[in-house]
Design a protein around this motif. Structure first.
Motif, PDB file in Angstrom:
ATOM      1  N   LEU A   1       0.834  -1.201   0.000  1.00  0.00           N
ATOM      2  CA  LEU A   1       0.000   0.000   0.000  1.00  0.00           C
ATOM      3  C   LEU A   1       0.869   1.252   0.000  1.00  0.00           C
ATOM      4  N   ALA A   2       1.979   1.212   0.746  1.00  0.00           N
ATOM      5  CA  ALA A   2       2.898   2.349   0.772  1.00  0.00           C
ATOM      6  C   ALA A   2       3.475   2.617  -0.612  1.00  0.00           C
ATOM      7  N   GLN A   3       3.781   1.544  -1.369  1.00  0.00           N
ATOM      8  CA  GLN A   3       4.279   1.713  -2.730  1.00  0.00           C
ATOM      9  C   GLN A   3       3.270   2.444  -3.607  1.00  0.00           C
ATOM     10  N   VAL A   4       2.011   2.029  -3.509  1.00  0.00           N
ATOM     11  CA  VAL A   4       0.972   2.654  -4.321  1.00  0.00           C
ATOM     12  C   VAL A   4       0.823   4.130  -3.956  1.00  0.00           C
ATOM     13  N   MET A   5       0.791   4.432  -2.653  1.00  0.00           N
ATOM     14  CA  MET A   5       0.645   5.820  -2.206  1.00  0.00           C
ATOM     15  C   MET A   5       1.844   6.658  -2.616  1.00  0.00           C
ATOM     16  N   GLN A   6       3.040   6.090  -2.525  1.00  0.00           N
ATOM     17  CA  GLN A   6       4.240   6.821  -2.923  1.00  0.00           C
ATOM     18  C   GLN A   6       4.229   7.105  -4.412  1.00  0.00           C
ATOM     19  N   THR A   7       3.732   6.143  -5.206  1.00  0.00           N
ATOM     20  CA  THR A   7       3.646   6.349  -6.650  1.00  0.00           C
ATOM     21  C   THR A   7       2.679   7.471  -6.984  1.00  0.00           C
ATOM     22  N   VAL A   8       1.547   7.501  -6.300  1.00  0.00           N
ATOM     23  CA  VAL A   8       0.563   8.567  -6.527  1.00  0.00           C
ATOM     24  C   VAL A   8       1.169   9.930  -6.216  1.00  0.00           C
ATOM     25  N   ALA A   9       1.832  10.034  -5.063  1.00  0.00           N
ATOM     26  CA  ALA A   9       2.442  11.311  -4.675  1.00  0.00           C
ATOM     27  C   ALA A   9       3.546  11.707  -5.643  1.00  0.00           C
ATOM     28  N   CYS A  10       4.344  10.726  -6.063  1.00  0.00           N
ATOM     29  CA  CYS A  10       5.459  11.002  -6.972  1.00  0.00           C
ATOM     30  C   CYS A  10       4.950  11.496  -8.323  1.00  0.00           C
ATOM     31  N   ASN A  11       3.949  10.799  -8.870  1.00  0.00           N
ATOM     32  CA  ASN A  11       3.419  11.179 -10.181  1.00  0.00           C
ATOM     33  C   ASN A  11       2.753  12.550 -10.157  1.00  0.00           C
ATOM     34  N   THR A  12       2.265  12.953  -8.991  1.00  0.00           N
ATOM     35  CA  THR A  12       1.559  14.229  -8.873  1.00  0.00           C
ATOM     36  C   THR A  12       2.507  15.404  -8.712  1.00  0.00           C
ATOM     37  N   THR A  13       3.629  15.200  -8.025  1.00  0.00           N
ATOM     38  CA  THR A  13       4.456  16.340  -7.615  1.00  0.00           C
ATOM     39  C   THR A  13       5.838  16.428  -8.259  1.00  0.00           C
ATOM     40  N   HIS A  14       6.386  15.324  -8.740  1.00  0.00           N
ATOM     41  CA  HIS A  14       7.779  15.345  -9.192  1.00  0.00           C
ATOM     42  C   HIS A  14       7.902  15.380 -10.712  1.00  0.00           C
ATOM     43  N   GLU A  15       9.002  15.963 -11.166  1.00  0.00           N
ATOM     44  CA  GLU A  15       9.268  16.074 -12.597  1.00  0.00           C
ATOM     45  C   GLU A  15       9.635  14.705 -13.173  1.00  0.00           C
ATOM     46  N   LEU A  16       9.459  14.568 -14.491  1.00  0.00           N
ATOM     47  CA  LEU A  16       9.649  13.283 -15.139  1.00  0.00           C
ATOM     48  C   LEU A  16      11.080  12.772 -14.994  1.00  0.00           C
ATOM     49  N   ASP A  17      12.086  13.651 -15.032  1.00  0.00           N
ATOM     50  CA  ASP A  17      13.459  13.162 -14.947  1.00  0.00           C
ATOM     51  C   ASP A  17      13.721  12.462 -13.619  1.00  0.00           C
ATOM     52  N   ALA A  18      13.215  13.031 -12.522  1.00  0.00           N
ATOM     53  CA  ALA A  18      13.387  12.410 -11.203  1.00  0.00           C
ATOM     54  C   ALA A  18      12.552  11.147 -11.082  1.00  0.00           C
ATOM     55  N   ARG A  19      11.340  11.162 -11.638  1.00  0.00           N
ATOM     56  CA  ARG A  19      10.469   9.985 -11.592  1.00  0.00           C
ATOM     57  C   ARG A  19      11.074   8.819 -12.363  1.00  0.00           C
ATOM     58  N   LEU A  20      11.612   9.111 -13.545  1.00  0.00           N
ATOM     59  CA  LEU A  20      12.180   8.054 -14.371  1.00  0.00           C
ATOM     60  C   LEU A  20      13.422   7.460 -13.721  1.00  0.00           C
ATOM     61  N   ALA A  21      14.253   8.303 -13.118  1.00  0.00           N
ATOM     62  CA  ALA A  21      15.442   7.805 -12.415  1.00  0.00           C
ATOM     63  C   ALA A  21      15.036   6.917 -11.250  1.00  0.00           C
ATOM     64  N   ARG A  22      14.022   7.335 -10.502  1.00  0.00           N
ATOM     65  CA  ARG A  22      13.518   6.520  -9.382  1.00  0.00           C
ATOM     66  C   ARG A  22      12.985   5.192  -9.891  1.00  0.00           C
ATOM     67  N   TRP A  23      12.237   5.225 -10.992  1.00  0.00           N
ATOM     68  CA  TRP A  23      11.639   4.020 -11.553  1.00  0.00           C
ATOM     69  C   TRP A  23      12.712   3.052 -12.052  1.00  0.00           C
ATOM     70  N   LEU A  24      13.758   3.562 -12.681  1.00  0.00           N
ATOM     71  CA  LEU A  24      14.850   2.709 -13.159  1.00  0.00           C
ATOM     72  C   LEU A  24      15.594   2.056 -11.996  1.00  0.00           C
ATOM     73  N   LEU A  25      15.794   2.789 -10.907  1.00  0.00           N
ATOM     74  CA  LEU A  25      16.429   2.209  -9.725  1.00  0.00           C
ATOM     75  C   LEU A  25      15.588   1.073  -9.153  1.00  0.00           C
ATOM     76  N   ALA A  26      14.271   1.296  -9.066  1.00  0.00           N
ATOM     77  CA  ALA A  26      13.383   0.274  -8.530  1.00  0.00           C
ATOM     78  C   ALA A  26      13.383  -0.971  -9.418  1.00  0.00           C
ATOM     79  N   LEU A  27      13.386  -0.777 -10.731  1.00  0.00           N
ATOM     80  CA  LEU A  27      13.429  -1.911 -11.651  1.00  0.00           C
ATOM     81  C   LEU A  27      14.750  -2.649 -11.517  1.00  0.00           C
ATOM     82  N   ASN A  28      15.848  -1.912 -11.402  1.00  0.00           N
ATOM     83  CA  ASN A  28      17.167  -2.516 -11.262  1.00  0.00           C
ATOM     84  C   ASN A  28      17.285  -3.323  -9.972  1.00  0.00           C
ATOM     85  N   ASP A  29      16.672  -2.844  -8.888  1.00  0.00           N
ATOM     86  CA  ASP A  29      16.655  -3.598  -7.628  1.00  0.00           C
ATOM     87  C   ASP A  29      16.060  -4.982  -7.821  1.00  0.00           C
TER      88      ASP A  29
END
Length: 240
Positions: free
Chosen positions: A134-162
């Motif tokens: 649930l925390a992942q879903v809430m964090q994704t909602v907050a991230c998509n609403t407030t952060h720029e695409l470059d930071a979001r994409l970098a975060r997403w690539l790190l999560a995928l790499n993990d």
């Protein structure tokens, strides 16, 4: 940690109480997940729970009537897909799509529910994971609403790499754009920026992580916050 060389190297199972694991083990069924396959479609009854093993990754995708879609969360060897919370078969809300091929074991939901009823430690373990999910879903909602695409994409690539566990990740710009709910041209531009920074290297159909540190420096705070929550609620489950 319990080691499961013949069953599944899934960190959620590895940290489960050995007695609880012994009750679940007889009903495990090994499966191979192929990229692009849908484990569940919206409205379909969820009868099994899948415990993923590297490099398998499943995305929870929400489709909209106008044809757009976006990823609500990403799940790999730290977790499980389907029937984690509900007692018994329930219809899926989102589409569960295999993003990266890999092995897994699946378990009938009724088996998990029976063991949860018998064991308070099993109930607690999966309740804690449900909190993290649930925390992942809430964090994704907050991230998509407030952060720029470059930071979001970098975060997403790190999560995928993990979850994939190796620098080379099979990934197209089109699929990344779909998961992030943006146009492909935006993803192409940001990937180019990250490549010039030395964080990644692009090849046809794949992205290679060259520097996790540079990727982390460019990512938003959401990546670190979610990892810290996992470490507090389920120590040892999220990828080191």
């Amino acid at each position: 940690m319990n080691r499961l060389p013949t069953i599944c190297r899934n960190r959620l199972l590895e940290t489960l109480d050995p007695d609880d694991l012994a009750l679940l083990e007889p009903r495990f069924e090994r499966v191979d997940l192929r990229a692009g396959a849908a484990l569940f479609e919206p409205g379909q009854d969820v009868n099994h729970i899948y415990f993923l093993e590297r490099p398998a990754v499943v995305a929870m995708v929400v489709d909209l009537s106008e044809g757009d879609s976006a990823e609500a969360t990403m799940i790999g060897w730290e977790g499980a897909v389907g029937g984690v919370v509900s007692a018994g078969s329930k219809p899926a809300f989102a589409r569960m799509v295999v993003q990266s091929s890999g092995p897994a074991v699946r378990l009938p939901i009724e088996t998990l529910e029976q063991v949860k009823q018998e064991s308070s430690s099993c109930r607690d373990h999966f309740s804690r994971y449900a909190d993290c999910l649930l925390a992942q879903v809430m964090q994704t909602v907050a991230c998509n609403t407030t952060h720029e695409l470059d930071a979001r994409l970098a975060r997403w690539l790190l999560a995928l790499n993990d979850r994939v566990g190796v620098p080379e990740m099979k990934l197209t710009q089109e699929s990344a754009a779909q998961m992030l709910g943006v146009r492909r041209t935006y993803v192409t531009k940001v990937l180019g920026q990250l490549e010039r920074l030395g964080a990644i290297h692009r090849q046809r159909g794949k992205v290679i992580v060259r520097s996790r540190q540079r990727l982390s420096d460019h990512a938003c705070e959401c990546y670190g916050e979610l990892r810290r929550h996992f470490d507090q609620i389920l120590p040892g489950v999220y990828s080191p």
